[in-house]
Structure formats: structure tokens, C-alpha cells
Design an enzyme around this catalytic site. Structure first.
Site: not given
Lengths: 218, 333
Positions: B219, B56
């Protein structure tokens, strides 16, 4: 019966067998997770069970409680995600249920597994039918208890448990996930087999094939 | 898969080596995969800990530094870190005023942080509180799911609570503040393409060239629905209207408008999206007072964007404007 004692060696065989089937099914577990989760279940379980086997090799536990604790702590430390705390808690909760015995009779082993399931439910707050590992583990333990209560030898009882886990795993396909990352998909999670229930069915199958290996050959 | 890699299994470890070499203002514990601000623990200040899976970037390590986080635990790609990391970090950032865990709402993260708090309580006398960040309106029926995901809200939560921690505010007050920012923030994301998790090597999901996914997570988990690709002016309302329907952003003292790249979408497109979003907000009577545009909470190499709105009051605005010095956000110092 005398051949049914579950000692540390038998439990080691169980964990090693589980590690081997996770290694073999790694890509399958990850593919199932890619469909409704985040494509890491195979890699994570493989990393965790490899660490468990490494711990068995370097510092073998001397009694079942120590072995469960070692396996649980290793999984908690090495897996991450949701699987780490859930599988870790499963083994950590089995440890005290052994009462510190060097060898477990089948009923105590079943009781320890039941304590593990209760730990998983408390940690993950999942109920039967939420499309999680509980859907394979709960029916497996019910079948195990029923078979032992009917006087069946452990080997047969574990085979019944494994069949029930497989059925529970297959029954997750039409379910809509209500826990974990798959729950974000809502209705779109239906039609896919749950990866956690799949690895749990491997765990129960490993008990049926690994734990009682020596009994079969006697 | 075409990526800058050696062995996918070494990606996180090798990237942390690069972070350490490039950014001496961060201290890296490679064994435990913890990143600290170099001067942690800061005496008398509440320690702020966050963390999560890798993939991330710049979240989470990009928000360590004065005015924001004290430490971050890095997990494997898209996998929560483990309790040992969190309890070790908790001990090392306790400057005597306790430690606040800022937890992104994912099943694994919440469970691992829970176990870490139990460990910390058993092993030390550090006071720990935790606040769960959950801002993603794409998750409907949150009673029947793992709840709303933690996404873009982490940036205003960590920034604003970080500023308040520098002022010496106490643990409980900071936890309340974190919840207040979270409660005033909503996010919604979309994907043009899937990401490719290096350990898997192929895209997580197939998205045809002429379709987009609305309500995406960070994700590679698929979103709520697929729709045909459309001009940006038609995509912007699909993201903004659910936010406006969920919270009244016309009350308060204006909003932070945060347009985030999922990793592969360039700034040129993000600013075009910002213009579309600002036009919708104008029509709705929502007043943007601050903006943030860029890749801050990414999903590896996914193309797409998310929109986060935070409803400011005077205090939140002042804390947002307070000095910060991190890799990801840097102003006023």
C-alpha cells in the site's frame, strides 16, 4: 444548568462542525497518514463525514440515539479501512447510552462518549500509548468527566476536553505505533503525529466549538 | 501525477464498468461494488469471498471464477471495503454449504469482515467462517504490531481452497485447508519506487534514485529499512533469506516459487530475479516444483517485486494443479 442540555440540534451542530473541519484539514490528515500509513485518512474521513451531513440533510434524526445510530451506520457504510469501523462503532455505542432521551444532560453526554470509547477499544484492541485515536479520546473524556464533576458548565468542560485531546494528539509524536498500519514501521513510526489521534482531536474540538455554540451567544 | 483518469474520485467505479464490459464471465453489482462469478451461487458448494482495497489488480477480482473465488468486494484505493458489501456478497454466494471469508490481514479489513460476519449472523442463517491470511515476514515483532500482513499467500490460499471447494468439501475442512496453506507460505517484498495514490496525486514516500526499500507492504507504506541500490544478485538474498530463516522449506514435497511484480516492474526483470532466486534455493536445498511469475498482487504503479514461497505436500500440489478459470490464473479448463 439549563443552558447545558444537549439536544438533537446541538448534536447536529457538533457533527456539521466536525465535517467542516475534516474537509478543511483533509490534506493535512492525508499527509500525516502518508508518513506512517497509506495516505488515505483525509480522503476517507471526508467521504464519511460528507455522507453523514448528507444524511442529516435528507433524513434528520429526531432524538440523540437515532442521530448517533444514523451517523455510526453511515460511517460504517461509507468509510471503509480501519476508520470506518472505529468511528462507526464510537457513534453506534453512544446511541444506547442516551437511554432514548430527547435531550441529554452533560453527564449523560459524557457517559455516552465513554461508551463510545469503550466500543472503539473493544473493536480495535488498542491501549493508551499504542499511537491511535484512543490517545486523544481517552484523555479528553477524563478531562470532560473531571470538569463536570468539579461543577464546570459544559462549554468549559468541553474546552478542557479539547485541550486534553490536543495534548494527547501531540503526545503521539514520539510514540512507536503498536496498532494499525503504522505498526509495520516499528521504530520508524516514532517522530510522526498519529493521523487517527489528529482527526479525533478535531472531533473533540468540534464539540467545544459547535455543540455549545448557542450557549456562548446567550 | 500522470495517469489514465477522469476524476480520481470515480476511478474504482469507472474501472468496474470496464471490467463488466470486458469480462462477461463476471457479474458486477455496481451499487455495492461486488463482483461475482456469473453462475453464483453454486448449489452445494461453499462460497468463497475475499476482497480488499483496490489498487492491487489483478487481485482481487482477477481471481473470481471456477476453481477459485465466488465473489470479491472492492474497496476504494488501498481502503478496505465495508461490512454492508461483505454481508450482501455473503448472502448471494451461499449455495447452501456456508461461506468462507478469506481476509487479508490488515487492521481495516479484519475489522470490516468481523462486522460483516456479525451482520450476517444477525440477518441470515448463512454459516460463515473466516481465515486471516498473514504471510509477510517483513513484519517482525508481530506481537507488538497489527501482525504479519497478508500479501502473496492469498494467491495459493485462494487457488488451493478454490479447487477443494469445487470438490464439494465442507466449510470447516476448507477453513482448515486455508490455514494450512497460509501456515506453509512466507513472503517478502521490496520497492524501487513509491506508488502514487490517485486521490493524493504525489508519491506516498520519497525514495532517492540510489536507494531501495526492503520489506515493503502493498500500500505504499514504507518498509523496514532502506539500503543503497545494488545488483539483482545482491537484492535476491535480502528477500529470500528471511523466508528460509522463518520456515524450513527443505521439508515437504517442493515449493511454489512466486515472483510478483509490484505493478511497474517488467517481466524481463522479474525473470532475471527468478533466476537469482532459484540459484539461492538450489544452494539451500529447496526444490521448486511450480512457479508463478508476473503481476498478481500489485501496489498501483510501484516498481519492485515480492517473493512468496509455499511449501507443498502432495495434496496441496494436486489442488494447485487442479483446473482454474479466472482472469489472473487459468489452466486445465
Amino acid at each position: 444548568m439549563p443552558g447545558d442540555a444537549v439536544d438533537t440540534a446541538a448534536l447536529q451542530r457538533w457533527l456539521r462542525t466536525f465535517a467542516a473541519s475534516v474537509a478543511e484539514q483533509r490534506d493535512h490528515l492525508t499527509a500525516l497518514d502518508a508518513a506512517i500509513g497509506d495516505a488515505d485518512h483525509g480522503a476517507n474521513m471526508h467521504r464519511g463525514m460528507s455522507a453523514v451531513v448528507a444524511a442529516l440533510d435528507t433524513a434528520p434524526a429526531t432524538d440523540p440515539a437515532a442521530l448517533f445510530k444514523q451517523a455510526g451506520m453511515t460511517l460504517v457504510k461509507s468509510v471503509g479501512g480501519a476508520s470506518g469501523p472505529l468511528y462507526g462503532t464510537l457513534f453506534l455505542r453512544m446511541a444506547p447510552a442516551t437511554g432514548g432521551a430527547a435531550s441529554l444532560d452533560p453527564e449523560t453526554f459524557a457517559k455516552a462518549l465513554r461508551a463510545g470509547l469503550e466500543g472503539v477499544v473493544a473493536r480495535g484492541k488498542a491501549e493508551l500509548g499504542d499511537k491511535t485515536m484512543v490517545d486523544a479520546l481517552a484523555p479528553a473524556l477524563d478531562a470532560l468527566d473531571a470538569a463536570l464533576a468539579a461543577g464546570e458548565p459544559l462549554a468549559d468542560a468541553l474546552r478542557a476536553a479539547s485541550a486534553a485531546a490536543d495534548e494527547g494528539r501531540d503526545a503521539t509524536v514520539p510514540l512507536v505505533a503498536r496498532k494499525g498500519r503504522a505498526s509495520y514501521l516499528g521504530e520508524r513510526s516514532a517522530g510522526h503525529q498519529d493521523p487517527g489521534a489528529t482527526s479525533t482531536a478535531l472531533l473533540v474540538a468540534a464539540a467545544a466549538t459547535g455543540l455549545v455554540e448557542q450557549d456562548d451567544s446567550s | 501525477m500522470k495517469k489514465l483518469l477522469n476524476d480520481p474520485a470515480d476511478l474504482v467505479a469507472e474501472s468496474l464498468r470496464g471490467v463488466e464490459r470486458a469480462h462477461p464471465e463476471l457479474r458486477v453489482d455496481h451499487e455495492n461494488r461486488i463482483l461475482y462469478r456469473a453462475d453464483a451461487p453454486v448449489s452445494g458448494k461453499v462460497g468463497l469471498l475475499s476482497g480488499g482495497g483496490s489498487g492491487h489488480e489483478p487481485a482481487h477480482a482477477g481471481f473470481i471464477g471456477p476453481g477459485m473465488l465466488d465473489a470479491v468486494c472492492a474497496g476504494e484505493v488501498f481502503t478496505s471495503p465495508v461490512p454492508d458489501q461483505m454481508s450482501e456478497a455473503t448472502k448471494n454466494i451461499d449455495g447452501g454449504a456456508g461461506v468462507l471469508h478469506l481476509v487479508w490481514n490488515y487492521t481495516g479489513d479484519v475489522m470490516n469482515f468481523d462486522m460483516a460476519a456479525e451482520l450476517a449472523a444477525a440477518e441470515t442463517d448463512t454459516e460463515v467462517q473466516a481465515v486471516v491470511i498473514d504471510d509477510d515476514v517483513a513484519v517482525e515483532d508481530s506481537l507488538f504490531t497489527a501482525g504479519r500482513r497478508g500479501t502473496g499467500a492469498a494467491i495459493p490460499v485462494e487457488k488451493i481452497v478454490g479447487a477443494a471447494a469445487e470438490q464439494g468439501r465442507g466449510l470447516t475442512e476448507l477453513a482448515d485447508l486455508a490455514r494450512r496453506v497460509n501456515d506453509n507460505t512466507r513472503s517478502m517484498g521490496m520497492a524501487l519506487t513509491s506508488c502514487t495514490v490517485p486521490a493524493k496525486g504525489t508519491p506516498t514516500f520519497d525514495l532517492p534514485d540510489d536507494e531501495i526499500e526492503i520489506g515493503i507492504g502493498i500500500h505504499g507504506e514504507p518498509g523496514r529499512r532502506r539500503v543503497p541500490i545494488a545488483p539483482a544478485r545482491e537484492i535476491a538474498p535480502m528477500l529470500v533469506e528471511p523466508l528460509l530463516a522463518d520456515l524450513d522449506f527443505t521439508s515437504g514435497d517442493g515449493v511454489l516459487v512466486f515472483v510478483n511484480s509490484m505493478g511497474a516492474t517488467p517481466m524481463l526483470e522479474l525473470h532475471l530475479m527468478y533466476a537469482e532466486i532459484a540459484a539461492i534455493l538450489d544452494r539451500a536445498g529447496v526444490v521448486p516444483v511450480r512457479s508463478l511469475v508476473g503481476p498478481y498482487v500489485t501496489s498501483l504503479d510501484m516498481a519492485g517485486c515480492s517473493v512468496t514461497l509455499t511449501r507443498f505436500d502432495d495434496e496441496l500440489l494436486r489442488l494447485w494443479d487442479a483446473p482454474v478459470a479466472t482472469l489472473g490464473l487459468r489452466w486445465g479448463m
